[in-house]
Motif scaffolding. Structure first.
Motif, PDB file in Angstrom:
ATOM      1  N   ILE A  94     -29.236  -3.096 -26.826  1.00 18.04           N
ATOM      2  CA  ILE A  94     -29.487  -4.049 -25.750  1.00 18.04           C
ATOM      3  C   ILE A  94     -29.183  -3.354 -24.430  1.00 18.04           C
ATOM      4  O   ILE A  94     -28.056  -2.921 -24.189  1.00 18.04           O
ATOM      5  N   GLY A  95     -30.173  -3.235 -23.578  1.00 18.62           N
ATOM      6  CA  GLY A  95     -29.977  -2.517 -22.331  1.00 18.62           C
ATOM      7  C   GLY A  95     -30.040  -1.020 -22.587  1.00 18.62           C
ATOM      8  O   GLY A  95     -30.547  -0.554 -23.599  1.00 18.62           O
ATOM      9  N   SER A  96     -29.508  -0.247 -21.645  1.00 15.83           N
ATOM     10  CA  SER A  96     -29.595   1.210 -21.747  1.00 15.83           C
ATOM     11  C   SER A  96     -28.222   1.846 -21.675  1.00 15.83           C
ATOM     12  O   SER A  96     -27.254   1.236 -21.240  1.00 15.83           O
ATOM     13  N   LEU A  97     -28.156   3.094 -22.126  1.00 15.34           N
ATOM     14  CA  LEU A  97     -26.947   3.908 -22.032  1.00 15.34           C
ATOM     15  C   LEU A  97     -27.300   5.143 -21.209  1.00 15.34           C
ATOM     16  O   LEU A  97     -28.361   5.739 -21.414  1.00 15.34           O
ATOM     17  N   GLY A  98     -26.433   5.540 -20.312  1.00 17.73           N
ATOM     18  CA  GLY A  98     -26.766   6.673 -19.458  1.00 17.73           C
ATOM     19  C   GLY A  98     -27.676   6.242 -18.327  1.00 17.73           C
ATOM     20  O   GLY A  98     -28.110   5.089 -18.244  1.00 17.73           O
ATOM     21  N   ASN A  99     -28.001   7.168 -17.445  1.00 20.82           N
ATOM     22  CA  ASN A  99     -28.765   6.789 -16.256  1.00 20.82           C
ATOM     23  C   ASN A  99     -30.251   7.109 -16.331  1.00 20.82           C
ATOM     24  O   ASN A  99     -30.963   6.975 -15.348  1.00 20.82           O
ATOM     25  N   THR A 100     -30.745   7.536 -17.484  1.00 21.35           N
ATOM     26  CA  THR A 100     -32.179   7.708 -17.674  1.00 21.35           C
ATOM     27  C   THR A 100     -32.550   7.262 -19.076  1.00 21.35           C
ATOM     28  O   THR A 100     -31.699   7.188 -19.965  1.00 21.35           O
ATOM     29  N   ARG A 101     -33.832   7.003 -19.284  1.00 20.65           N
ATOM     30  CA  ARG A 101     -34.296   6.573 -20.609  1.00 20.65           C
ATOM     31  C   ARG A 101     -34.094   7.668 -21.643  1.00 20.65           C
ATOM     32  O   ARG A 101     -33.715   7.411 -22.790  1.00 20.65           O
ATOM     33  N   VAL A 102     -34.327   8.921 -21.246  1.00 17.89           N
ATOM     34  CA  VAL A 102     -34.177  10.033 -22.175  1.00 17.89           C
ATOM     35  C   VAL A 102     -32.739  10.135 -22.665  1.00 17.89           C
ATOM     36  O   VAL A 102     -32.476  10.294 -23.859  1.00 17.89           O
ATOM     37  N   ILE A 103     -31.772  10.041 -21.736  1.00 18.04           N
ATOM     38  CA  ILE A 103     -30.363  10.093 -22.126  1.00 18.04           C
ATOM     39  C   ILE A 103     -30.036   8.938 -23.067  1.00 18.04           C
ATOM     40  O   ILE A 103     -29.343   9.102 -24.074  1.00 18.04           O
ATOM     41  N   SER A 104     -30.546   7.760 -22.763  1.00 19.42           N
ATOM     42  CA  SER A 104     -30.291   6.590 -23.605  1.00 19.42           C
ATOM     43  C   SER A 104     -30.798   6.820 -25.020  1.00 19.42           C
ATOM     44  O   SER A 104     -30.120   6.513 -26.008  1.00 19.42           O
ATOM     45  N   GLU A 105     -31.999   7.385 -25.150  1.00 15.80           N
ATOM     46  CA  GLU A 105     -32.574   7.626 -26.466  1.00 15.80           C
ATOM     47  C   GLU A 105     -31.795   8.700 -27.230  1.00 15.80           C
ATOM     48  O   GLU A 105     -31.587   8.591 -28.434  1.00 15.80           O
ATOM     49  N   GLU A 106     -31.351   9.744 -26.526  1.00 19.60           N
ATOM     50  CA  GLU A 106     -30.563  10.784 -27.178  1.00 19.60           C
ATOM     51  C   GLU A 106     -29.228  10.212 -27.669  1.00 19.60           C
ATOM     52  O   GLU A 106     -28.757  10.531 -28.754  1.00 19.60           O
ATOM     53  N   TYR A 107     -28.622   9.358 -26.854  1.00 20.69           N
ATOM     54  CA  TYR A 107     -27.347   8.737 -27.227  1.00 20.69           C
ATOM     55  C   TYR A 107     -27.505   7.922 -28.498  1.00 20.69           C
ATOM     56  O   TYR A 107     -26.661   7.946 -29.400  1.00 20.69           O
ATOM     57  N   ILE A 108     -28.612   7.201 -28.602  1.00 19.00           N
ATOM     58  CA  ILE A 108     -28.894   6.414 -29.800  1.00 19.00           C
ATOM     59  C   ILE A 108     -29.000   7.313 -31.030  1.00 19.00           C
ATOM     60  O   ILE A 108     -28.500   6.992 -32.111  1.00 19.00           O
ATOM     61  N   LYS A 109     -29.634   8.480 -30.871  1.00 18.30           N
ATOM     62  CA  LYS A 109     -29.742   9.423 -31.990  1.00 18.30           C
ATOM     63  C   LYS A 109     -28.357   9.892 -32.436  1.00 18.30           C
ATOM     64  O   LYS A 109     -28.087  10.007 -33.631  1.00 18.30           O
ATOM     65  N   TRP A 110     -27.487  10.184 -31.474  1.00 17.51           N
ATOM     66  CA  TRP A 110     -26.135  10.641 -31.814  1.00 17.51           C
ATOM     67  C   TRP A 110     -25.384   9.564 -32.588  1.00 17.51           C
ATOM     68  O   TRP A 110     -24.717   9.846 -33.584  1.00 17.51           O
ATOM     69  N   LEU A 111     -25.500   8.314 -32.133  1.00 15.64           N
ATOM     70  CA  LEU A 111     -24.814   7.212 -32.805  1.00 15.64           C
ATOM     71  C   LEU A 111     -25.383   6.985 -34.206  1.00 15.64           C
ATOM     72  O   LEU A 111     -24.633   6.699 -35.141  1.00 15.64           O
ATOM     73  N   SER A 187     -32.072 -11.113 -13.131  1.00 21.63           N
ATOM     74  CA  SER A 187     -32.434 -10.056 -12.190  1.00 21.63           C
ATOM     75  C   SER A 187     -31.221  -9.245 -11.748  1.00 21.63           C
ATOM     76  O   SER A 187     -31.357  -8.112 -11.291  1.00 21.63           O
ATOM     77  N   ILE A 188     -30.043  -9.813 -11.899  1.00 21.54           N
ATOM     78  CA  ILE A 188     -28.813  -9.110 -11.529  1.00 21.54           C
ATOM     79  C   ILE A 188     -28.613  -7.843 -12.362  1.00 21.54           C
ATOM     80  O   ILE A 188     -27.915  -6.913 -11.973  1.00 21.54           O
ATOM     81  N   PHE A 189     -29.257  -7.789 -13.540  1.00 23.84           N
ATOM     82  CA  PHE A 189     -29.146  -6.610 -14.401  1.00 23.84           C
ATOM     83  C   PHE A 189     -30.122  -5.500 -14.004  1.00 23.84           C
ATOM     84  O   PHE A 189     -30.022  -4.387 -14.516  1.00 23.84           O
ATOM     85  N   ASP A 190     -31.074  -5.811 -13.121  1.00 25.34           N
ATOM     86  CA  ASP A 190     -32.054  -4.804 -12.716  1.00 25.34           C
ATOM     87  C   ASP A 190     -31.371  -3.648 -12.010  1.00 25.34           C
ATOM     88  O   ASP A 190     -30.588  -3.844 -11.073  1.00 25.34           O
ATOM     89  N   ASN A 191     -31.677  -2.435 -12.469  1.00 20.15           N
ATOM     90  CA  ASN A 191     -31.103  -1.222 -11.862  1.00 20.15           C
ATOM     91  C   ASN A 191     -29.582  -1.225 -11.848  1.00 20.15           C
ATOM     92  O   ASN A 191     -28.951  -0.673 -10.944  1.00 20.15           O
ATOM     93  N   TYR A 192     -29.001  -1.880 -12.830  1.00 18.89           N
ATOM     94  CA  TYR A 192     -27.540  -1.953 -12.892  1.00 18.89           C
ATOM     95  C   TYR A 192     -26.947  -0.585 -13.220  1.00 18.89           C
ATOM     96  O   TYR A 192     -27.551   0.206 -13.933  1.00 18.89           O
ATOM     97  N   TYR A 193     -25.774  -0.324 -12.710  1.00 18.84           N
ATOM     98  CA  TYR A 193     -25.101   0.967 -12.893  1.00 18.84           C
ATOM     99  C   TYR A 193     -24.868   1.274 -14.369  1.00 18.84           C
ATOM    100  O   TYR A 193     -24.414   0.423 -15.126  1.00 18.84           O
ATOM    101  N   ASN A 194     -25.186   2.498 -14.773  1.00 26.44           N
ATOM    102  CA  ASN A 194     -24.890   2.989 -16.118  1.00 26.44           C
ATOM    103  C   ASN A 194     -23.881   4.121 -16.020  1.00 26.44           C
ATOM    104  O   ASN A 194     -24.049   5.026 -15.201  1.00 26.44           O
ATOM    105  N   PRO A 195     -22.831   4.097 -16.830  1.00 22.82           N
ATOM    106  CA  PRO A 195     -21.807   5.144 -16.739  1.00 22.82           C
ATOM    107  C   PRO A 195     -22.338   6.497 -17.185  1.00 22.82           C
ATOM    108  O   PRO A 195     -23.299   6.586 -17.952  1.00 22.82           O
ATOM    109  N   GLU A 196     -21.708   7.545 -16.700  1.00 20.15           N
ATOM    110  CA  GLU A 196     -22.057   8.900 -17.105  1.00 20.15           C
ATOM    111  C   GLU A 196     -21.752   9.090 -18.588  1.00 20.15           C
ATOM    112  O   GLU A 196     -20.716   8.654 -19.080  1.00 20.15           O
ATOM    113  N   VAL A 197     -22.663   9.727 -19.303  1.00 20.02           N
ATOM    114  CA  VAL A 197     -22.451   9.997 -20.729  1.00 20.02           C
ATOM    115  C   VAL A 197     -21.533  11.197 -20.861  1.00 20.02           C
ATOM    116  O   VAL A 197     -21.866  12.300 -20.451  1.00 20.02           O
ATOM    117  N   THR A 198     -20.368  10.984 -21.426  1.00 26.84           N
ATOM    118  CA  THR A 198     -19.375  12.034 -21.616  1.00 26.84           C
ATOM    119  C   THR A 198     -18.929  12.063 -23.065  1.00 26.84           C
ATOM    120  O   THR A 198     -19.238  11.160 -23.852  1.00 26.84           O
TER     121      THR A 198
END
Length: 316
Positions: A94-111, A187-198
């Motif tokens: 639900i939503g995204s992880l990281g600040n780009t779609r690519v990072i979010s998808e890679e994070y999902i693969k790791w999990l 709409s408050i979730f639009d462009n909401y801050y995503n933490p750095e993937v560490t």
């Protein structure tokens, strides 16, 4: 700080039981598996340590619960167990992880890779990600911190609090302008801050992921030894909780799934060491195949050494 030190007799009974049937089942385990599990009640063991309570705010103090030994787990008719027809863990991002779609998808693969190693023998599939608005879930802006919060329901857990500075005044995800938000205005979730993937974020995410799925398989909060299945009230306590299961909870999970313990540990070791994950079924269909980010596993270094010690005991 208080150390909860159970006696050898108590831990042995919690692990093996005095039920002749369950005792017989234990004796039929591989010799290496018994050797590892017996570390639970060895005072000199450096693999499994007692629980330490640091303050009254810790879970085990503030949430009194009846402990669950192996026999209680085994005889619980309401617990869920995989079967040939139902052996897949489905996850919905639900939503995204990281600040780009690519990072979010890679994070999902790791999990996905971590979850399949932890619950060795089962298949993990991620469903297509959905937006917060698509869930129709309720949410609020915390009136004290101005942090945006989603009200999570059954089977839902969030990694939002695991980002850098979430609890500090410097947190970049605070809602900039205090406002009363309509329960239907997402709409408050639009462009909401995503933490750095560490690496720390990944470690915390893996802990939460496997802890909550452990509950689905019938494992209650552990009160025997330092264990992933301990409850936690706050981030500091969650960080103290190890990535591994104590022998009592390990036997519960093995009973539910039926894996080889040594092969499970080797799978976890491969996940830590392998920077190129198997991506089959791991990400959405329209994901980018050209990008393969390096998995940040620095925070798993100590656990890697712990796993190697366990494998040595199993293969002695």
């Amino acid at each position: 700080m208080q150390v909860l030190q159970h006696s050898e007799h108590t831990l042995k009974k919690a692990l093996i039981s005095k039920n002749p049937v369950l005792m017989s089942q234990y004796e039929k385990l591989d010799a290496g598996e018994r050797r590892l599990m017996n570390e639970a009640f060895q005072p000199s063991s450096d693999l499994f340590e007692p629980i330490t309570v640091h303050s009254k705010s810790d879970w085990i103090t503030s949430h009194p619960e009846d402990p669950q030994d192996f026999e209680q787990f085994f005889t619980d008719h309401n617990r869920k167990a995989p079967c040939p027809e139902k052996h897949i863990i489905y996850m919905q991002s639900i939503g995204s992880l990281g600040n780009t779609r690519v990072i979010s998808e890679e994070y999902i693969k790791w999990l996905k890779g971590y979850c399949e190693a932890f619950f060795y023998g089962l298949t993990v599939k991620f469903l297509e990600p959905v937006s917060v608005s698509a869930t129709k879930c309720s949410f609020r802006v915390n009136e004290h911190t101005q942090n945006l919060q989603i009200h999570a329901g059954v089977g839902i857990f969030s990694f939002a609090r695991y980002g850098k500075d979430f609890y500090s005044s410097r947190y970049e995800g605070k809602v900039k302008k205090a406002q009363r938000t309509s329960s239907s205005d997402y709409s408050i979730f639009d462009n909401y801050y995503n933490p750095e993937v560490t690496s720390i974020l990944l470690r915390r995410s893996c802990k939460t992921l496997t802890h909550e799925i452990g509950h689905i398989f019938g494992l209650r909060h552990c009160q025997w030894l330092a264990c992933l299945m301990q409850g936690s009230n706050h981030l500091e306590e969650s960080d103290r909780r190890p990535l591994h299961l104590c022998p009592i909870c390990l036997r519960k999970l093995q009973c539910a799934i039926g894996f080889s313990i040594v092969e499970r540990y080797k799978a976890l070791l491969r996940w830590i060491d392998d920077e190129s994950n198997d991506t089959s079924g791991a990400a959405p269909k329209n994901s980018s195949d050209q990008v393969n980010l390096k998995k940040p596993v620095e925070a798993f270094k100590d656990w890697r050494e712990w796993i190697i010690k366990c494998i040595a005991v199993l293969e002695k």
